[in-house]
Every structure is written in C-alpha cells, then in structure tokens.
Design a protein around this motif. Structure first.
Motif, short mmCIF file in Angstrom:
data_model
loop_
_atom_site.label_atom_id
_atom_site.label_comp_id
_atom_site.label_asym_id
_atom_site.label_seq_id
_atom_site.Cartn_x
_atom_site.Cartn_y
_atom_site.Cartn_z
N GLY A 404 0.82 -1.21 0.00
CA GLY A 404 0.00 0.00 0.00
C GLY A 404 0.85 1.25 0.00
N GLY A 405 0.23 2.35 0.37
CA GLY A 405 0.92 3.62 0.38
C GLY A 405 0.22 4.62 1.27
N GLU A 406 0.95 5.69 1.57
CA GLU A 406 0.43 6.76 2.40
C GLU A 406 0.92 8.09 1.85
N TYR A 407 0.04 9.09 1.91
CA TYR A 407 0.41 10.43 1.43
C TYR A 407 -0.22 11.47 2.35
N GLN A 408 0.56 12.52 2.69
CA GLN A 408 0.07 13.61 3.52
C GLN A 408 0.67 14.93 3.04
N THR A 409 -0.09 15.98 3.15
CA THR A 409 0.44 17.31 2.87
C THR A 409 -0.28 18.31 3.76
N SER A 410 0.39 19.40 4.11
CA SER A 410 -0.21 20.45 4.93
C SER A 410 0.24 21.81 4.45
N LEU A 411 -0.64 22.79 4.56
CA LEU A 411 -0.36 24.17 4.19
C LEU A 411 -0.62 25.03 5.42
N THR A 412 0.33 25.90 5.77
CA THR A 412 0.22 26.69 6.99
C THR A 412 0.67 28.12 6.75
N ASP A 413 -0.14 29.07 7.19
CA ASP A 413 0.26 30.48 7.27
C ASP A 413 0.78 30.71 8.68
N ALA A 414 2.08 30.99 8.79
CA ALA A 414 2.71 31.14 10.11
C ALA A 414 3.27 32.54 10.26
N GLN A 415 2.94 33.19 11.38
CA GLN A 415 3.41 34.54 11.64
C GLN A 415 3.97 34.61 13.06
N ASN A 416 5.10 35.29 13.22
CA ASN A 416 5.70 35.51 14.53
C ASN A 416 5.74 37.00 14.82
N PHE A 417 5.15 37.39 15.96
CA PHE A 417 5.07 38.79 16.36
C PHE A 417 5.90 39.01 17.62
N GLY A 418 6.08 40.27 17.95
CA GLY A 418 6.56 40.59 19.28
C GLY A 418 5.44 40.36 20.28
N ASN A 419 5.79 40.18 21.54
CA ASN A 419 4.80 39.93 22.59
C ASN A 419 4.90 41.04 23.63
N VAL A 420 3.85 41.85 23.72
CA VAL A 420 3.80 42.93 24.69
C VAL A 420 2.67 42.64 25.67
N ASN A 421 3.05 42.16 26.85
CA ASN A 421 2.08 41.85 27.91
C ASN A 421 0.99 40.90 27.43
N GLY A 422 1.39 39.90 26.65
CA GLY A 422 0.47 38.87 26.20
C GLY A 422 -0.33 39.23 24.98
N VAL A 423 -0.01 40.33 24.32
CA VAL A 423 -0.72 40.77 23.13
C VAL A 423 0.27 40.82 21.96
N ALA A 424 -0.17 40.30 20.80
CA ALA A 424 0.69 40.30 19.62
C ALA A 424 0.99 41.73 19.19
N ASP A 425 2.28 41.99 18.97
CA ASP A 425 2.73 43.33 18.58
C ASP A 425 3.13 43.32 17.11
N THR A 426 4.16 44.03 16.76
CA THR A 426 4.60 44.13 15.37
C THR A 426 5.09 42.77 14.85
N VAL A 427 4.73 42.46 13.61
CA VAL A 427 5.16 41.20 13.01
C VAL A 427 6.68 41.21 12.82
N ARG A 428 7.31 40.11 13.17
CA ARG A 428 8.76 39.97 13.00
C ARG A 428 9.10 39.23 11.72
N PHE A 429 8.41 38.13 11.50
CA PHE A 429 8.59 37.40 10.24
C PHE A 429 7.35 36.57 9.99
N ALA A 430 7.09 36.29 8.73
CA ALA A 430 5.90 35.53 8.34
C ALA A 430 6.25 34.63 7.17
N ASP A 431 5.70 33.41 7.20
CA ASP A 431 6.01 32.42 6.17
C ASP A 431 4.76 31.68 5.76
N LYS A 432 4.77 31.20 4.53
CA LYS A 432 3.82 30.19 4.07
C LYS A 432 4.57 28.87 4.03
N LEU A 433 4.07 27.90 4.76
CA LEU A 433 4.77 26.63 4.94
C LEU A 433 4.01 25.50 4.25
#
Length: 746
Positions: A404-433
């Motif tokens: 038999g066989g197996e196949y998997q794929t995933s698509l993800t929008d990933a963003q990393n922000f600064g953290n100011v008192n638990g709230v997302a701040d300015t975006v640092r980097f963002a990727d499509k994975l």
C-alpha cells in the motif's frame, strides 16, 4: 364463569407465547453471568439477572449481541426455545491476545516485534484525565507531561529532540495518520475517552509506517454501537480539576453511531498552568454488505493551556509552584482549535484479497504567546492511507502479502510577532509553509513451517519542506526556500519461531529514519536551519514471549545505532535550537511479568493480579563533540537508565475494586555534559471504587483515588540543556480525585 374462562384463556395464551430464553455463563467456570447486556437485532437491550437469564418474546431467528465488561463481545443468531451462551473473559494471556501491528492482524505470539498493548482496563486504573500513567506502566514507553495537556512521548529515548510536543514517533488514530506531515503530533487534542485501546510498536518501524525512529502508537476508538445507551461521567480533584463527559450510542440496522462530549478544566499545580479542553467526537459504522464496511470519524477540539516554564534549582527550592519569571505577564500559553474528519472503507474482493482505505482532512488554528514572541498559525491538511492484503499459498505454505501507500500534505500560514504583555505586537517574520511526505510499502509473511514465519518488508519514502518567507523585519532574505530530502529505502527482516502453543521467540533487523520537523528547521527567532540532516538508524532485536495459564512473560533485548542524532540546546535568549550531534549507541532490556493470583467468578475475590515491568536503557553518545567539549561516552540526555513499575489489581463479588501502582524512576541526566541530574523518585498511585448494575437498565460506578501518594518532589518532563539552568518542571504533589459514572439503557 365467563370471566373466569376468559382470564384462564388469556393467561394460558401468555404462558404459551413464544419466547427466546437465554442463559449466559462464563466459558471457563460455567457459572452464570449477571448484568450481561444483550442487544437483539429488533427491540430493546436487556441485562441478565443474577442467574444469568433473560427472555425475549417471539420465535423468529434473529441476531443477538452480548456485552459485558471484562469479556469478549459475542454475536449469535438464536430462535425460539432455550439457549445457553458462553462468554470468554478478555484474555491478558499473551498466547491469545491479537494485535494489528505492522498491518497484520495476528496473535501477539506470532508478531516479530516489540509490541505492548494499553487496554481500556489500563486507562481505568488511574484518574482518566490523561494518558500518562497508563502508558508509563509499559516497559520501554514513557509519556511526560510538563504541564496539564503538554505531552512528550519517549519510546526508547526518542524524546531527546522534543523540547515540547510529540516528535520522532508516528501516531495513528483509527488507522488514520494523526501525526502531521511535518513530523509533529498534537496528541493533546484527544481526550482519553477518544481512545479505547492502544498498540505501541517500540523501535523503528519505517518499513510500514514511514518516518520515526522511536516507534509507532496506534490508537483505536472505533464506533461500536450497542443499542441505545446514554452515559454520563463526572470527576473532580485537587488543583481545581473537573471533568464531565456525556455520551450516547445508537444501533442502526447492522451499524450505528456513537457521540460524546467532554469538558475538562484544571487550575494547575503551578502558577500559569491552567488548562481548559472541550472535545466532541462523532463516529459511525455502516455495514454496506457482506463485502463492504464504512467507518467515519469527526473530532472537534478546543484546547487552551498555560505554560509555566522551567525553573532552576534555587527557584524550585524557594517555591516549586511558581512559574518562570515573565510567564504570567506575557501570558505564556497555547490556544488551539482543530477539526479532524476521516472516512474509512473496507472492501473484500474475495476470501483471499481485501483493501482498506482511509482518507482525512483537518484544520488547525494555533496561537502561542511566549516570553519572547507571539506565534500564530492557521493550517489545513489532508491525506490518506491504503493497503491491500492477500492471504494465499506459496509452495503449499501460508503466505500473506501486504502492499500500500500513504500520502500527507499540509499548508500553513505562520506569523511571529513581538509579545507585549500577552498581546501580539509588530510582526517579526511571516512564512507560508508546506510539508509533504509519502511512501510506498510492501511486506511478505511466509510460514516456512507451521511454527516458523519469515517477514520481509520494505518502504520507499519521500518528504520535503517548503518555506516561503513573506516578511522579515530584520531585513533577511525573502522568497521560497525548499528542502527536499533524498528518497530513503527502509527495509525490515524478521523471524518468528513458535516453541509451542504458549511461547515463542523472535528476532528482527530494521532500519529507520526521521527527518527534522518544520519547528526544528524554522525556529522561533526566525532562523532557517535547512542544513539539518535526517536521523538514520538500524535496530537489532531479540525477544521471547510466554503466555501460559495465569502467567505472562515478555522479554526483549535490543541494540539501536543512530547516526546524525538531533539534539537540543538553548541560546541566551531562551530559544530552543537544534543540531546534529554525531551518533548514539542505545542498548536496552525490557521485561514484563504478569500473574493472576486469583481468577474465580464464583468467589468473593473475583480477580487478584500482580505485574511488574522493567526498562533498562543504557544509551550513550558516540563521536559527539560540541566546541572544545567531547561528550563521547556520556549517557544520553533525558533518559532514565532504570525504571521499574509494579501493579496490583483487585476485584470482588460485591463490586468493590482496588488498583495500586508503584513506579521507580532512576536518576536522569539533564545536560549533555552529564553534570546535572534529576534525582531518582518513587511515584505511587491508587484508585478504589465500586461498580454495579441495577434493574436491568442502569449501571453505576463511584470511585476515588490518589496520585503521588508519597508526596515526592519530581519533574514529569525536564528541559534539556537549557540556558540559565532552567531544567525543572515540577510535577504536582500528593493530590486526590473522585467521581461517578452512570449509564442507562433505553
């Protein structure tokens, strides 16, 4: 006189009404079995009385299904008259247990691999809030929980590269890949009620299951409708823990559905360690014809849990309940909402050939505020697995071919922000994975003699990672970067020889590999480590199993040589990073012994069983040099060399029961230099309760228990090689729990 004759006629008509009378007995002791749930093909379910007897009106032949906790379910076609039905107690005897590992349903004695079974009875020995305690009673398996719902699986030391989450282990849920194509597994999205039993294959199993040197965990919770049944559970415990479950099952023709909703909350032992999880599951089973079956699953999870962070030794001594400084202000936590849906189809082409295919899709909304940043991910994935099975002959010898066989794929929008008192701040980097993995597998099992089987298996594996950087506030390179791993062929060769009907030996040589996950390639400070290599290893294994009467014995010795080992370290900012660290030698011994002191369905003490499981992991680094430091010969980080678990289970005629567990864990090296260790500790857990059935319709259980009875100070999951000496994640002290379960048949 007329009224008397009429009454006599009606009474005689009632007495002469056709009936199907059934008496249910224990197959071994021939004694009546009370409270057996009997579901007719038409009509409502009933429970047997104290004499094991019940009756249904009618004379037409129909199918009856029999269910009783601790016994194998049975289906029989019965008609008018008196019938005696024998139920067989669920066997813990290794000579009779059947498992589906390596896609081949065989008795455990015929399996040529180190496999342990975690049953529903194992889950019910503890508080049922997590899978940790039940899995940790098995040799070679360790699940860590650094905070409520923060799991880490270690099979033969595989968690060395998992600072958080489940990696290097492949997980399937109802034959569907639950491990994402990037190599991570969100095991905490499942509630314990979503798992009926589990099979754990220890060691590399890539010939059938693809990537993962640690092993494979197969979780099962198939829809098994047993008429109309409603269940409700409630449990409460220390540290603000509450758990509520509501379930319903309904038989529809030859199939049916099951649905459940579970809500579990906890304030946590430590500051910033609260957890809140809501899980809804809907499963369906449909027998289309004698040749076809369809199964469906829907899982909706809403999980929120806080991350207290690691402490150094001084902080633990000062107050083990405190969180890492900054965790509260930054709201260090994880919020994750997921939908997972699957459909499976079984088709029998003939008595020799069948196909099983499962397809799935899932969505994932993930947020992770941390001390240093704030991560957001929105993902979608899909995949499937198919296998063909042929049972025939070759040179007049039994031959089974699986392909038999197996196949998997995933698509993800990933963003990393600064953290100011638990709230997302300015975006640092963002990727499509994008992560993709697939493989083909083939396996042949040939019985050269009646008691001697040869297994030859092979898989061809392909995987790739794509990282398309959209934003980089630091001015780094934008655009698509791809890491396509070279195709890897993974073979396995195994022999199994049955010494007699109750014992056998096996040996195997198997290869394995494990490419880095996206979280290891794309780290939280924004760097891309595309040069990280896949781990590759080869495993040699020899085992002996004995299952005779009241005694079970399972012994395994193995040697695993791993190259390009991926290990972790932490930079001064506290970000976990990864590197290849030469190789490791992993030698081990695993042993499990179980004995039934009493097994008597007619006495006051119905069952009294004891068991012991020993794990010896003697793992060392080889050719491992970091800067000017040579760690070759050091013990493998994060692995206890010796673990011993002892169990006692008691069940009585009135319904009272006791489950007692003691676990000894030897000291654990916490850094590669072997200069810091977690002390050895003894963990004692107990659960006691009472369970009975009433009026043929109601089932009731009341229970209570204690975890960490000796009030030990320990960490159930340490941070390895951390910056600032933050090794420790203190586990809860002595804590109590209790609850009730109610079921109603309608």
């Amino acid at each position: 006189m007329y009224k008397i004759l009429t009454l006599a006629f009606l009474l005689s008509s009632f007495l002469c009404q056709a009936q199907i009378q059934i008496k249910v007995i224990d197959a071994k002791t021939q004694t009546p079995l009370e409270n057996v749930r009997v579901q007719p093909e038409k009509g409502k379910a009933q429970l047997t009385n104290i004499s094991g007897i019940l009756a249904f009106s009618g004379s037409e032949n129909q199918s009856f299904s029999f269910f009783k906790s601790g016994y194998e379910p049975l289906t029989a076609i019965l008609g008018e008259g008196e019938h005696t039905v024998e139920l067989t107690e669920k066997s813990l005897n290794l000579s009779e247990i059947t498992v589906s590992a390596f896609e081949s349903e065989r008795p455990l004695l015929e399996q040529s691999a180190a496999i342990v079974v975690v049953s529903e009875q194992d889950f019910n020995r503890f508080n049922e809030t997590s899978i940790v305690n039940s899995f940790n009673t098995k040799p070679g398996v360790r699940i860590e929980e650094r905070a409520p719902a923060s799991y880490r699986i270690s099979i033969r030391g595989s968690s060395i590269r998992a600072p958080f989450g489940v990696r290097n282990v492949k997980v399937y849920w109802n034959e569907v890949p639950f491990t994402a194509p990037d190599g991570t597994t969100a095991l905490n999205l499942l509630d314990l009620s979503n798992i009926r039993n589990a099979e754990v294959i220890k060691g590399p199993s890539g010939s059938i299951y693809g990537a993962g040197n640690g092993g494979v965990v197969n979780l099962y919770s198939p829809a098994d409708p047993i008429g109309g049944r409603v269940t409700a559970d409630f449990m409460a415990g220390d540290f603000g823990m509450t758990r509520f479950r509501l379930g319903v099952s309904q038989q529809v023709g030859n199939g049916g559905f099951e649905a459940s909703y579970v809500s579990q909350k906890s304030d946590g032992y430590r500051e910033q360690s609260a957890m809140d999880r809501q899980v809804f599951q809907l499963g369906g089973f449909f027998s289309v014809s004698d040749k076809q079956e369809v199964r469906t699953q829907l899982l909706i999870s809403d999980l929120n849990y806080q991350i207290p962070g690691g402490l150094n030794a001084d902080q633990v001594a000062e107050d083990p309940t405190q969180s890492r400084p900054g965790s509260v202000n930054q709201n260090s936590s994880i919020s994750q909402q997921s939908v997972f849906a699957s459909i499976g189809h079984l088709y029998r082409f003939s008595s020799k050939v069948k196909n099983s295919t499962t397809l799935y899709l899932n969505t994932n909304d993930f947020e992770n505020p941390f001390l240093l940043d704030y991560k957001k991910e929105l993902g979608f994935g899909f995949g499937g697995r198919t296998k063909f099975t042929y049972d025939g002959k070759l040179a007049a010898k039994n031959l089974r071919i699986i392909a038999g066989g197996e196949y998997q794929t995933s698509l993800t929008d990933a963003q990393n922000f600064g953290n100011v008192n638990g709230v997302a701040d300015t975006v640092r980097f963002a990727d499509k994975l994008r992560a993709t993995q697939g493989f083909l597998f083939q396996q042949a099992e040939w019985n050269l003699m009646q008691n001697f089987m040869v297994t030859i298996a092979l898989s061809e594996n392909f995987s790739s990672l794509e990282i398309d950087r959209q934003i980089d506030a630091s001015g780094g390179t934008l655009g698509l970067q791809t890491r396509k791993f070279d195709p890897i062929v993974v073979p396995r060769f195994a022999l199994n020889y049955q010494l007699n009907n109750y014992s056998g030996v096996y040996g195997s040589i198997s290869s394995g590999f494990s490419p880095p996950t996206i979280d290891e390639v794309r780290t939280n400070e924004g760097s891309l480590n595309l040069d990280l290599e896949a781990e590759k290893g080869i495993n040699y294994e020899l085992g002996y199993r004995l299952g005779k009467g009241k005694l079970n014995l399972d012994l395994t010795a193995f040697y695993f040589k791993l190259d390009q080992t991926i290990t972790t370290y932490t930079n001064p900012q506290g970000v976990v990073l990864f590197r290849n660290a030469g190789s490791t030698n992993q030698k081990g011994i695993e042993a499990a012994i179980d004995y039934a002191l009493i097994s008597n369905e007619t006495g006051f003490v119905r069952n009294l069983k004891i068991g012991t499981a020993f794990t010896g992991n003697y793992f060392t680094f080889t050719n491992y040099q970091k800067g000017d430091n040579d760690y070759s010969g050091n013990d493998l980080t994060g692995v206890s060399p010796n673990t011993l678990v002892s169990r006692l289970d008691l069940r009585t005629a009135p319904g009272f029961y006791l489950n007692f567990t003691h676990q000894f864990t030897d000291e654990i090296p916490l850094n590669d230099a072997n200069t810091v260790y977690q002390d050895a500790y003894n963990l004692v857990n107990a659960r006691f309760g009472w369970a009975r059935s009433f009026a043929g319709k109601w089932e009731l259980e009341a229970f209570a228990g204690v975890d960490n009875l000796l009030n030990e100070s320990y960490s159930l999951g340490n941070d390895l090689n951390p910056f600032g000496g933050r090794y420790y994640q203190p586990a809860p002290t002595r804590n109590w729990f209790g609850g009730v379960k109610v079921a109603f048949l309608y």
